[in-house]
Design a protein around this motif. Structure first.
Motif, PDB file in Angstrom:
ATOM      1  N   PRO A  64       0.798  -1.232   0.000  1.00 56.94           N
ATOM      2  CA  PRO A  64       0.000   0.000   0.000  1.00 56.94           C
ATOM      3  C   PRO A  64       0.831   1.282   0.000  1.00 56.94           C
ATOM      4  CG  PRO A  64      -0.182  -1.143   2.103  1.00 56.94           C
ATOM      5  CD  PRO A  64       0.549  -2.057   1.178  1.00 56.94           C
ATOM      6  N   TRP A  65       2.089   1.233   0.417  1.00 54.19           N
ATOM      7  CA  TRP A  65       2.935   2.417   0.412  1.00 54.19           C
ATOM      8  C   TRP A  65       3.274   2.882  -1.008  1.00 54.19           C
ATOM      9  CZ3 TRP A  65       4.220  -2.374   2.173  1.00 54.19           C
ATOM     10  CH2 TRP A  65       5.127  -3.101   1.419  1.00 54.19           C
ATOM     11  N   THR A  66       2.968   2.052  -2.026  1.00 60.12           N
ATOM     12  CA  THR A  66       3.240   2.439  -3.411  1.00 60.12           C
ATOM     13  C   THR A  66       2.082   3.214  -4.043  1.00 60.12           C
ATOM     14  OG1 THR A  66       2.365   0.376  -4.347  1.00 60.12           O
ATOM     15  CG2 THR A  66       4.705   0.399  -3.735  1.00 60.12           C
ATOM     16  N   ILE A  67       0.941   3.297  -3.367  1.00 63.97           N
ATOM     17  CA  ILE A  67      -0.222   4.014  -3.907  1.00 63.97           C
ATOM     18  C   ILE A  67       0.170   5.473  -4.162  1.00 63.97           C
ATOM     19  CG2 ILE A  67      -2.594   4.798  -3.454  1.00 63.97           C
ATOM     20  CD1 ILE A  67      -2.545   1.832  -3.741  1.00 63.97           C
ATOM     21  N   GLY A  68      -0.135   5.953  -5.354  1.00 71.35           N
ATOM     22  CA  GLY A  68       0.166   7.332  -5.708  1.00 71.35           C
ATOM     23  C   GLY A  68       1.581   7.541  -6.209  1.00 71.35           C
ATOM     24  N   GLN A  69       2.377   6.481  -6.242  1.00 71.49           N
ATOM     25  CA  GLN A  69       3.748   6.568  -6.729  1.00 71.49           C
ATOM     26  C   GLN A  69       3.827   5.990  -8.143  1.00 71.49           C
ATOM     27  OE1 GLN A  69       6.028   8.049  -4.596  1.00 71.49           O
ATOM     28  NE2 GLN A  69       4.185   8.313  -3.356  1.00 71.49           N
ATOM     29  N   ALA A  70       4.832   6.364  -8.882  1.00 64.81           N
ATOM     30  CA  ALA A  70       5.063   5.787 -10.215  1.00 64.81           C
ATOM     31  C   ALA A  70       5.808   4.472 -10.016  1.00 64.81           C
ATOM     32  CB  ALA A  70       5.848   6.750 -11.077  1.00 64.81           C
ATOM     33  N   ALA A  71       5.113   3.500  -9.398  1.00 66.47           N
ATOM     34  CA  ALA A  71       5.774   2.258  -9.006  1.00 66.47           C
ATOM     35  C   ALA A  71       5.187   1.035  -9.684  1.00 66.47           C
ATOM     36  CB  ALA A  71       5.679   2.094  -7.488  1.00 66.47           C
TER      37      ALA A  71
END
Length: 124
Positions: A64-71
């Motif tokens: 969930p820490w990748t939400i909103g990231q270009a990941a």
């Protein structure tokens, strides 16, 4: 268009993912069963264009820490609780329109107002 969705979907990394980061993705080249560690999370909405699978998904995530990231590799990850809610509302055949940052807000409307008829079943 979303032709179907899956609960706790299986996942297989694409060839591009494996070639880009073999240490991470090659061990999963044969696929991964659905579950808490699966990158697609609790649900996946499969995106097709012209009757063909695009290999892109709107899905939950085990990170969930990748939400909103270009990941991601082009997918649209959501928190698991949000994809479960969305999957409960979306039906097969729903049209998906992905907007650029410049188009952000297109298709929105004030709370309680009826959707314009030209939007139909599009998901904004």
């Amino acid at each position: 268009m979303i032709p179907y969705q899956r609960d706790w979907p299986s996942w297989t990394p694409t060839e591009n993912m494996i070639s880009r980061e073999p240490d991470i993705y090659a061990p999963h080249a044969g696929g991964m069963e659905g579950g808490l560690d699966n990158p697609l999370g609790a649900r996946a909405l499969y995106l097709h264009q012209g009757g063909r699978d695009t290999l892109y998904r709107i899905h939950g995530t085990s990170q969930p820490w990748t939400i909103g990231q270009a990941a991601s590799s082009g997918c649209i990850p959501l928190y698991n609780q949000d994809i479960v809610d969305l999957a409960d509302r979306v039906r097969s055949g729903t049209r998906v329109v992905v907007l650029s940052p410049e188009e952000s807000g297109h298709g929105t409307r004030p709370p309680g107002s009826l959707p314009p008829t030209q939007i139909g079943t599009e998901l904004y």
